[in-house]
Design a protein around this motif. Sequence first.
Motif, mmCIF file in Angstrom:
data_model
loop_
_atom_site.group_PDB
_atom_site.id
_atom_site.type_symbol
_atom_site.label_atom_id
_atom_site.label_comp_id
_atom_site.label_asym_id
_atom_site.label_seq_id
_atom_site.Cartn_x
_atom_site.Cartn_y
_atom_site.Cartn_z
ATOM 1 N N ARG A 150 39.648 53.704 48.745
ATOM 2 C CA ARG A 150 38.817 52.772 49.501
ATOM 3 C C ARG A 150 39.571 52.066 50.630
ATOM 4 O O ARG A 150 38.977 51.323 51.405
ATOM 5 N N GLU A 171 33.427 51.719 51.516
ATOM 6 C CA GLU A 171 32.124 51.797 50.855
ATOM 7 C C GLU A 171 31.979 53.074 50.021
ATOM 8 O O GLU A 171 30.869 53.505 49.746
ATOM 9 N N LYS A 193 37.414 44.211 39.199
ATOM 10 C CA LYS A 193 37.685 44.114 40.638
ATOM 11 C C LYS A 193 37.035 45.231 41.453
ATOM 12 O O LYS A 193 36.957 45.131 42.679
ATOM 13 N N VAL A 194 36.557 46.297 40.800
ATOM 14 C CA VAL A 194 35.901 47.365 41.556
ATOM 15 C C VAL A 194 34.426 47.514 41.197
ATOM 16 O O VAL A 194 33.702 48.265 41.840
ATOM 17 N N ASP A 241 32.303 44.865 41.041
ATOM 18 C CA ASP A 241 31.541 43.761 41.611
ATOM 19 C C ASP A 241 30.890 44.134 42.933
ATOM 20 O O ASP A 241 30.864 43.356 43.883
ATOM 21 N N ASN A 242 30.397 45.329 43.068
ATOM 22 C CA ASN A 242 29.653 45.724 44.269
ATOM 23 C C ASN A 242 28.676 46.823 43.885
ATOM 24 O O ASN A 242 28.816 47.488 42.855
ATOM 25 N N GLU A 243 27.668 47.043 44.721
ATOM 26 C CA GLU A 243 26.583 47.950 44.382
ATOM 27 C C GLU A 243 26.941 49.422 44.558
ATOM 28 O O GLU A 243 26.142 50.297 44.249
ATOM 29 N N THR A 244 28.146 49.710 45.032
ATOM 30 C CA THR A 244 28.547 51.112 45.190
ATOM 31 C C THR A 244 29.417 51.585 44.028
ATOM 32 O O THR A 244 29.987 52.667 44.082
ATOM 33 N N SER A 245 29.556 50.760 42.995
ATOM 34 C CA SER A 245 30.343 51.141 41.819
ATOM 35 C C SER A 245 29.489 51.023 40.574
ATOM 36 O O SER A 245 28.815 50.009 40.364
#
Length: 586
Positions: A532, A537, A555-556, A558-562
């Motif tokens: 990344r 993204e 830590k990885v 906390d986003n909508e791509t994981s």
Amino acid sequence: MDQKNFFYLHCVLRLAIIILVAEILAMLLFDITGITASLSQLAEAVLDGVLLVVLSAYPLYLFVYKPILKSFKRDQQQIEMLAEALQGAGESVIITRPNGEIIYVNQAFSDVTGYSQQEAIGNNPNMLQSGKQDRHFYERMWASINNKGQWKGELWNRRKNGELYPEALDVRSIPGEDGSTKFLVGVFSDLTEQKRVENALLQTQKLEAVGTLVGGVAHNFNNLLAAISGKAYVAQVKAKKASAPEAVIENLDDIQTLSFDASHLVKQLLAFARESQHDKEKVSLTRAVREAVTTAQIGIPEDVEVKLDLSSEPMTIWADQTHIKQAIINLINNARDAVKNCPTKAIHVRLYPTASENCGNSNACHIHCKNVATLEIKDTGTGINSSDLDKIFEPFFTTKEVGQGTGLGLSTAHGIITSHNGSIHVSSTFSRGTSFKICLPLVESNKTEQSPPPIKPVPLRHSGTILVADDAMEVRKTVASVLASFGHNVIQANDGIDAIEKFYAHQHEISLVISDIVMPRMDGVDSVLEMRKSYPELPVIFMTGYDAPKEKTRKVLDNETSMLLNKPFKTDELSKLVNKLINKNG
């Protein structure tokens, strides 16, 4: 010369001085008055004695008798104080003659052994022997007492009621003036509670070790299950295309179902063998009770009848599902142990909704919501003594034999129920059984409980190139086969470093990364973080054979791509996540 002897010598000197002074005064008085000239020798002696008594009486009282009396009273008070202290001491004390005859025991001795002072005095300490120590043990003990004047160690003794107990014993030989043994003093402590706590802590350490072992095994076992379920899916797809017999397709479907059942069992082991963080959510209590009973029945003998009576009314609670199941399983296990040696072996689990005003325990209950769910777990066991009812939820308290229980099951269940704003009540009749009643607040819901609908694959709108990284070859190959059946191109990597190299070699082609978390050389999280740096993204699906490793993936994730996918996973779940991420980027 010690202080006591010096005091008495001092008193003797005072006595001699007082008598001498009195005699001198008497003689001076005789000389001055000349009274002795007219007296006979006998009369003179009598008069001399009378004067000696008169002149020395008060000084003797003041300087000899009174100090000796004061010293005697002080010694007497000290002896009485020591006797009271010895009698009320927390440690058991026994004093015997050299031949073993008991001449004194204190109250603590009677409390521990069950023998009164009258029963013990005149008896021999061998009345306490348990038979667990052989003749050589006592030979070594007496050799130490005779040679060193002391023996200290642990042994097992027997109470008056026949119960065995461990004790720490310290025996000392008290010598007389001639150096021979005058008497023996033994001080001992009952180690029953200490051993119970030590065993409980040892059991807890064993559970921690089991948790560590299960955690390692779960990863590999879930990898195998993921490969089995994936290969069954691929085989099922090919069987359908080849118009295979329906029985073959059904068997392949059963293989997938059994794989997920095995995975659920592994998750249960992880939940009960080690500490883990769980989130509260709306939980169907009926389903949770049914699944907990199913899990508990694995360890229940076939001769124990388990009756399940669950209300058909929907009951939803706000709870940590795993913890609630653990509390129920602990209570069922407790009932299982209670009926172990009973002629009638039955456990009755009943669940029903109750209005709080109709609850029989409302006076002792802190739940103030309108509706509650009541779970009753009854057994036909030996029951609980009334004196123990107030202690059963205390950590490490158990009425089971040493090594048969940790004393943590009921206390853990109590803690879980109270942490869910619930209450737990117990009633018991000795030799007739015990009943635990759990009350939990219900979440208001107008929807009827039903099983969640099966996950349907999201229609495929885009195909892409997917990088699959997993150190388990069979899992990697199976996932690649499943993705290929969806119409995707797949690049395989065997660890984190290999995944980075493959990613940079095909950077402009890869639209999704599916990576295991735990891998040699470099794990999946660090590998993705490196990718990344050039593609912030980058969509990622993490696979794991462990139970929710939040601390590593926080830590990885906390986003909508994981996304996170636990092994083994259904192909429908994989299809949904893959399509969701690829379509978002497509």
